[in-house]
Design a protein around this motif. Sequence first.
Motif: not given
Length: 391
Positions: A29, A77, A132-133, A155, A158
């Motif tokens: 991240g 995460r 990560g999604k 996330s 990002q």
Amino acid sequence: MDTAPADRVPQPVDWAFAARTAAALAPAGPRFTAREAAREAAGLRAAAEASVPHVHRLTGLAAAEDLRDSQVLVVDRPTWSASATQSFATMLEPTFAHLQATRPQEYQAALTPVARHATALEMGGILAWLSGKVLGQYDPFAGPSGGRLLLNAPSVAQVRTEINVDPEDFRLWVCLHEQTHRVQFAAAPWLRGHLQEQITALASGLFDKAESLPERLRSALAAANPLGRGSGAGAASTGPASGPDDGRPGPAQAGGDVVPARGAGLLGALQDEEDRARLSHVTAVMSLLEGHANVVMDGVDADVVSSVKTIRRRFEDRADRRSPLDRMLRRLLGMDAKMAQYRDGQRFVSAAVAELGMDGFNVVWDAPELLPTEDELHRPERWTARVRAQA
């Protein structure tokens, strides 16, 4: 976070090992200083609080006035993955109890350390990728009563950086979707139990018809988590229950016909008519929840989220820049089907509200029998006619 609560039924997955695996494999991240990380977390907490009055205004649901029965947590995460393992363990406990009672020898074979670690390793890898999604997720199965809203700070930061939009606007946009899920379950306190019942029956039926219990465990785990997708902005849980994922919804229909329940994967070969009907029902419910949340998040005007149209356009355009590997993983994990749920549900809710008004639409939260079928989801006029006939 405790990832291995004492199970009343021994489970064929080492959930603690799955959580540790996901933490080890999770994408790093954005790089933040301690001060920057604190600012990101504070921004999400503020957005989560600020979004509730807007959800109340747009949905007309009185449940939005008091959400003290559930938590809001800003997480990283690895913590999101650990929470997902807890949710799986809770959701699947009734199924595992059924299997222990009906197939004791096979179930015992699935409890060996090698079998439990093998499944956990695969689950950990999947959860690491998903961490990560996923931007946010409302988990109705957390705790004894109220659920838990998780906001995945790395996330969110990002994606917001990648699409180059205003940080405060983007945080609020994401939270509008996630808080809508929280309000849905508060407005329909029966919904959590209803979903648990359907998931248990679906997973138990899958195992009952399987030739080998261990080989079907992974597909059952995937089937049992209908809401754990990305983030409501385009993808949770509802699942865990829901949040915007970072993808573009797919087409809702093919040739004007109702599309069969998507995301069945390995389940398709094992289902009888009763199983298919149950999966169709769960698909319709999840599409309703996701579509309703999308209607809310996109229903705010520029006075609330000044760049809402820009955010939606850039958010969906990210799908065009995915790598071949990312696209393949999404297909394998059923995330393309999840995106279609957003689009299908949003069309249904928009059409139903246009016909009945928001107050008329809100009867959908009154009882299970008022939920749309999958056929009605694609033909909302049939649902509105049924609701009017029952009024």
